[in-house]
Enzyme design. Sequence first.
Site, mmCIF file in Angstrom:
data_model
loop_
_atom_site.group_PDB
_atom_site.id
_atom_site.type_symbol
_atom_site.label_atom_id
_atom_site.label_comp_id
_atom_site.label_asym_id
_atom_site.label_seq_id
_atom_site.Cartn_x
_atom_site.Cartn_y
_atom_site.Cartn_z
ATOM 1 N N LYS A 200 0.816 -1.213 0.000
ATOM 2 C CA LYS A 200 0.000 0.000 0.000
ATOM 3 C C LYS A 200 0.850 1.264 0.000
ATOM 4 O O LYS A 200 0.445 2.296 -0.528
ATOM 5 C CB LYS A 200 -0.932 0.006 1.212
ATOM 6 C CG LYS A 200 -2.065 -1.006 1.124
ATOM 7 C CD LYS A 200 -2.967 -0.901 2.345
ATOM 8 C CE LYS A 200 -4.105 -1.913 2.281
ATOM 9 N NZ LYS A 200 -4.981 -1.835 3.472
ATOM 10 N N ARG A 201 2.027 1.186 0.600
ATOM 11 C CA ARG A 201 2.838 2.406 0.682
ATOM 12 C C ARG A 201 3.378 2.844 -0.672
ATOM 13 O O ARG A 201 3.858 3.955 -0.838
ATOM 14 C CB ARG A 201 3.989 2.222 1.678
ATOM 15 C CG ARG A 201 4.999 1.164 1.296
ATOM 16 C CD ARG A 201 5.967 0.892 2.438
ATOM 17 N NE ARG A 201 6.871 -0.198 2.159
ATOM 18 C CZ ARG A 201 8.010 -0.065 1.519
ATOM 19 N NH1 ARG A 201 8.384 1.119 1.080
ATOM 20 N NH2 ARG A 201 8.793 -1.109 1.313
#
Length: 467
Positions: free
Chosen positions: A240-241
Amino acid sequence: MSDLRVRFAPSPTGYLHVGGARTALFNWLLARKQGGTFILRIEDTDVERSTKESVDAILQGMEWLGLDWDEGPFYQSENFPLYKQHVQQLLDEGKAYRCYCSPEELEARREQAMREGRKPKYDGRCRNLKDAPADKPSVVRFLAPQEGSTSFDDLIKGTISFPNEELDDLIIQRSDGTPTYNFCVVIDDASMRITTVIRGDDHVNNTPRQIQLYQALGFPVPQFAHVPMILGSDKARLSKRHGATSVIAYRDMGFLPEALNNYLVRLGWSHGDDEIFSRDEMVAKFDIGSVGRSASVFNSDKLLWLNAHYIKSGDPQRLSRLLLPFLAERGIDPAAGGPDLAAAVTTLQERARTMLEMADAVLFYYRAPEAYDQAALAKFEKAHLMAVYGVVAEKLAAATATTAAEFDALFKEICTENGWKMPQVGQPVRIALSGGTQAPGIGEMIVTLGTAEVVRRIERARQAVSE
């Protein structure tokens, strides 16, 4: 139809991420190319983490990408009686045994093995146990071969071999009676007659254990193809980052399914120097043996470039339908009034990279500007703006032009008659119609909005300048 049977088997513990979507796509392409069967199986044996919301998200993502399945979705949780039956079969045939070692005992032995520099695997002390402890919980372990090796020819990575002495006796049933992942997968793939297993290469270490189970149960062993993982720009595993990883998140960000499919198929697979593939071309050209062995790096800019290509070449009617939810979020209903949406979309296809950008760009067609770019207007003298707006409004009110080219020619006449250059006319008019300077061509906007609405907007801008 060929005998090929492939499956995509996600766990419903979250959304459909791009790594899973690529695995599904590779399976789907191989099935469609060879006339085989593509099966969807939901691996929901992790009862605590599996949710209906996750199942729905997976199905929604698959449907949005157009990865239609031929059989399923099947649910692992419905197969518990079948798993228990095969566990008992292995016990009856002496190919599995009950292990009474407690988790604390196992952890203590694991730590001791590590201190002594040994591989921290199960030491097999219950393998030949004659007297079972009374009233003590037990797991069921597979009696794995301890000599020789287990090898397989991976369709992507080539021959892979594991020394059997490094593989311990796998737990196939927990103390609460539930089966474990590696065992369920084997039973499911065998019962579904899967011929080729295409999955992420994080499963490579599971494969020799599963092969041993196939052989012990007398099942044919499928072919395996392990797809390298997808990395972020920093070469760490995509997460997700690094940005959105959910398929539905990309939809909500305004990406088209054909763009994401095209991008995913090129993550690890290539066909010469080709970059753009239609769905039919992907099916015709895809070859699992041409998938590379190394990890791929996700490049958001490349995906954006592909999305812009598909918007530019897309059918305006289809793009209009896809645009409606984004417009609804902005309080716009094209059916309530304003220009034909497909006509408006046509003027923006060259400029928009995502449907989100298009939704923002199309707003001025349905909502007259309430404010104007003052910095852009400040580049012109007030008297010049008043003159331009007056002349243009008068000319348009009397114009018989109907096409963008004819209106563009009219503006050239206005410039010639008044000694103005096109930017001196075009920019003030563009600001009057859209509120800013980033908008389609003047002729395109006039045709789309209609001359009456254009004259109204120019008169409003003239009034604003005069105040």
